[in-house]
Design a protein around this motif. Structure first.
Motif, mmCIF file in Angstrom:
data_model
loop_
_atom_site.group_PDB
_atom_site.id
_atom_site.type_symbol
_atom_site.label_atom_id
_atom_site.label_comp_id
_atom_site.label_asym_id
_atom_site.label_seq_id
_atom_site.Cartn_x
_atom_site.Cartn_y
_atom_site.Cartn_z
ATOM 1 N N MET A 165 0.828 -1.195 0.000
ATOM 2 C CA MET A 165 0.000 0.000 0.000
ATOM 3 C C MET A 165 0.864 1.246 0.000
ATOM 4 O O MET A 165 1.971 1.267 0.544
ATOM 5 N N GLN A 166 0.362 2.249 -0.688
ATOM 6 C CA GLN A 166 0.935 3.587 -0.595
ATOM 7 C C GLN A 166 0.449 4.184 0.723
ATOM 8 O O GLN A 166 -0.753 4.179 1.010
ATOM 9 N N LEU A 167 1.368 4.665 1.526
ATOM 10 C CA LEU A 167 0.993 5.167 2.839
ATOM 11 C C LEU A 167 0.200 6.459 2.744
ATOM 12 O O LEU A 167 0.491 7.312 1.895
ATOM 13 N N PRO A 168 -0.782 6.622 3.599
ATOM 14 C CA PRO A 168 -1.450 7.922 3.686
ATOM 15 C C PRO A 168 -0.554 8.911 4.417
ATOM 16 O O PRO A 168 0.572 8.575 4.811
ATOM 17 N N ILE A 169 -1.011 10.111 4.605
ATOM 18 C CA ILE A 169 -0.366 11.154 5.410
ATOM 19 C C ILE A 169 0.884 11.704 4.739
ATOM 20 O O ILE A 169 1.055 12.923 4.632
ATOM 21 N N GLN A 170 1.786 10.818 4.243
ATOM 22 C CA GLN A 170 3.062 11.281 3.695
ATOM 23 C C GLN A 170 2.914 12.017 2.375
ATOM 24 O O GLN A 170 3.801 12.745 1.977
ATOM 25 N N SER A 171 1.798 11.819 1.669
ATOM 26 C CA SER A 171 1.497 12.643 0.503
ATOM 27 C C SER A 171 0.006 12.930 0.540
ATOM 28 O O SER A 171 -0.796 12.031 0.779
ATOM 29 N N GLN A 172 -0.356 14.191 0.292
ATOM 30 C CA GLN A 172 -1.748 14.577 0.497
ATOM 31 C C GLN A 172 -2.321 15.351 -0.687
ATOM 32 O O GLN A 172 -2.801 16.474 -0.561
ATOM 33 N N SER A 173 -2.270 14.726 -1.847
ATOM 34 C CA SER A 173 -2.951 15.282 -3.008
ATOM 35 C C SER A 173 -4.457 15.216 -2.784
ATOM 36 O O SER A 173 -4.965 14.253 -2.194
ATOM 37 N N THR A 174 -5.169 16.210 -3.286
ATOM 38 C CA THR A 174 -6.628 16.202 -3.163
ATOM 39 C C THR A 174 -7.261 15.088 -3.993
ATOM 40 O O THR A 174 -8.444 14.777 -3.803
ATOM 41 N N LEU A 175 -6.492 14.456 -4.876
ATOM 42 C CA LEU A 175 -7.023 13.371 -5.691
ATOM 43 C C LEU A 175 -7.326 12.129 -4.865
ATOM 44 O O LEU A 175 -8.172 11.319 -5.241
ATOM 45 N N TYR A 176 -6.615 11.966 -3.733
ATOM 46 C CA TYR A 176 -6.810 10.726 -2.980
ATOM 47 C C TYR A 176 -6.751 10.866 -1.462
ATOM 48 O O TYR A 176 -7.147 9.943 -0.755
ATOM 49 N N ALA A 177 -6.269 11.955 -0.926
ATOM 50 C CA ALA A 177 -6.129 12.068 0.534
ATOM 51 C C ALA A 177 -7.502 12.143 1.198
ATOM 52 O O ALA A 177 -8.421 12.804 0.701
ATOM 53 N N GLU A 178 -7.643 11.461 2.332
ATOM 54 C CA GLU A 178 -8.857 11.554 3.140
ATOM 55 C C GLU A 178 -8.794 12.817 3.999
ATOM 56 O O GLU A 178 -7.691 13.255 4.380
ATOM 57 N N PRO A 179 -9.930 13.419 4.336
ATOM 58 C CA PRO A 179 -9.911 14.664 5.111
ATOM 59 C C PRO A 179 -9.136 14.581 6.424
ATOM 60 O O PRO A 179 -8.467 15.545 6.812
ATOM 61 N N TRP A 180 -9.175 13.439 7.104
ATOM 62 C CA TRP A 180 -8.519 13.333 8.409
ATOM 63 C C TRP A 180 -7.001 13.398 8.322
ATOM 64 O O TRP A 180 -6.326 13.699 9.322
ATOM 65 N N GLU A 181 -6.432 13.142 7.145
ATOM 66 C CA GLU A 181 -4.976 13.102 7.021
ATOM 67 C C GLU A 181 -4.338 14.465 7.272
ATOM 68 O O GLU A 181 -3.185 14.544 7.707
ATOM 69 N N ALA A 182 -5.079 15.557 7.013
ATOM 70 C CA ALA A 182 -4.505 16.900 7.188
ATOM 71 C C ALA A 182 -4.069 17.145 8.626
ATOM 72 O O ALA A 182 -3.106 17.879 8.876
ATOM 73 N N GLY A 183 -4.749 16.542 9.586
ATOM 74 C CA GLY A 183 -4.386 16.730 10.986
ATOM 75 C C GLY A 183 -3.646 15.560 11.596
ATOM 76 O O GLY A 183 -3.455 15.509 12.815
ATOM 77 N N ALA A 184 -3.212 14.608 10.756
ATOM 78 C CA ALA A 184 -2.533 13.416 11.266
ATOM 79 C C ALA A 184 -1.111 13.736 11.700
ATOM 80 O O ALA A 184 -0.516 14.745 11.303
ATOM 81 N N THR A 185 -0.551 12.857 12.501
ATOM 82 C CA THR A 185 0.766 13.055 13.096
ATOM 83 C C THR A 185 1.726 11.933 12.692
ATOM 84 O O THR A 185 1.293 10.896 12.169
ATOM 85 N N PRO A 186 3.023 12.101 12.967
ATOM 86 C CA PRO A 186 3.950 10.992 12.737
ATOM 87 C C PRO A 186 3.574 9.728 13.511
ATOM 88 O O PRO A 186 3.825 8.613 13.041
ATOM 89 N N HIS A 187 2.951 9.899 14.678
ATOM 90 C CA HIS A 187 2.502 8.726 15.436
ATOM 91 C C HIS A 187 1.442 7.950 14.654
ATOM 92 O O HIS A 187 1.449 6.712 14.635
ATOM 93 N N ASP A 188 0.535 8.663 14.001
ATOM 94 C CA ASP A 188 -0.472 7.998 13.171
ATOM 95 C C ASP A 188 0.188 7.232 12.028
ATOM 96 O O ASP A 188 -0.170 6.082 11.743
ATOM 97 N N LEU A 189 1.154 7.864 11.374
ATOM 98 C CA LEU A 189 1.865 7.206 10.282
ATOM 99 C C LEU A 189 2.555 5.942 10.777
ATOM 100 O O LEU A 189 2.508 4.886 10.126
ATOM 101 N N ALA A 190 3.186 6.029 11.939
ATOM 102 C CA ALA A 190 3.880 4.876 12.502
ATOM 103 C C ALA A 190 2.917 3.732 12.807
ATOM 104 O O ALA A 190 3.212 2.559 12.531
ATOM 105 N N GLU A 191 1.756 4.048 13.380
ATOM 106 C CA GLU A 191 0.788 3.007 13.724
ATOM 107 C C GLU A 191 0.231 2.331 12.472
ATOM 108 O O GLU A 191 -0.006 1.113 12.469
#
Length: 301
Positions: free
Chosen positions: A1-27
């Motif tokens: 899978m392509q990880l969320p959070i690390q790239s946030q194009s409007t073509l595919y990013a979910e709204p919650w990713e804008a406020g996500a943290t490195p801890h979220d990415l790690a989990e």
């Protein structure tokens, strides 16, 4: 899978990713690692011009830093740059970064490369945008040498030339896989003749048979018969029935039905499928990853 959070194009990013943290990415990375996912992938953009910022956003994590961070948090999953725009950097610099990543991760790197498409990035870094296809071709050849076993790699091309310069640590793998991204005729030809795999860029299912046949034809004509990994990017997924609007393209429902749909890719000649799960937050995403591993993956060969 392509990880969320690390790239946030409007073509595919979910709204919650804008406020996500490195801890979220790690989990999320840990969840995918536990679930047995083959790889985690990150994108590569140095800077986004204002003219594209409304669509692409400006949140693009550095791939080497991100994959290095995640390498220390995972144990099994491979680490893919999807894709590194290697024409922005000298091949020896790219080799130094990714050889170190492969060494530190115990040989889990897959180097995905692509030509790039944002001219301003090339211009500000003094890289050749107009000739980026030829630069990428030669960069792949140079990287083959620079990521090989030799402490003092040697390469002589039209644009890049090096010898007598040592680089350690060497990659842990004897041969770092190079997967080439893109769906243009030039990208498909580049993947077939220079790559160990192909990463399509948004090809729908109905276009894959023609592209795969072209790759096979080019490789056969060139006498190339080594292992080659054909990829695909699946439609967005949701395991189960959602109580919110998933959008018309999302595949959702019972695990066996999702597995039936994904198995169609294998029938087309695809070897690995990249997944993206719809979600409204980190918890829902990690639940989706776990549900896929428990209920869908056992139905896949």
């Amino acid at each position: 899978m392509q990880l969320p959070i690390q790239s946030q194009s409007t073509l595919y990013a979910e709204p919650w990713e804008a406020g996500a943290t490195p801890h979220d990415l790690a989990e999320i990375a840990r969840a995918a690692d536990r679930a047995g996912f083959h790889y985690l992938a990150t994108c590569d953009h140095v800077a986004i011009p204002r003219r594209l910022a409304s669509a692409m956003g400006t949140t693009w994590y550095d791939p080497v830093a991100t994959l290095g961070y995640l390498a220390a948090l995972t144990t099994r999953t491979r680490l893919l740059s999807h894709v590194a725009v290697v024409g922005l950097r000298h091949p020896l610099l790219t080799a130094k970064q990714y050889a170190t990543l492969d060494h530190l991760s115990g040989g889990r790197l897959i180097l995905g490369v692509g030509a790039g498409h944002v001219q301003e990035e090339f211009d500000v870094l003094g890289a050749d945008f107009t000739g980026r296809g030829g630069v990428l071709d030669e960069s792949i050849d140079a990287l083959r040498a620079a990521l090989g076993p030799e402490e003092f790699p040697e390469f002589h091309g039209e644009r890049f030339s090096f010898s007598g310069l040592g680089q350690r640590p060497r990659p842990a793998q004897e041969r770092v896989p190079v997967w080439v991204g893109g769906s243009s005729p030039a990208a498909v030809r580049r993947a077939a003749l220079r790559g160990d795999g192909w990463l399509p860029q948004g090809d729908p299912r109905e276009k894959l048979p023609h592209q795969i046949a072209r790759i096979r034809e080019l490789r056969e004509r060139a006498g190339l018969d080594g292992p080659f990994c054909v990829g695909a990017i699946a439609e967005p997924l949701y395991v189960g029935e959602a109580r919110w609007d998933l959008g018309r393209r999302t595949l959702s429902g019972k695990p066996d039905a999702l597995a039936d749909s994904l198995r169609e890719y294998a029938a087309l000649g695809v070897h690995q499928v990249q997944l993206r799960f719809r979600s409204r937050g980190r918890a829902e995403l990690t639940d989706q990853i776990a549900a896929f591993a428990a209920d869908v993956a056992p139905h896949l060969s």
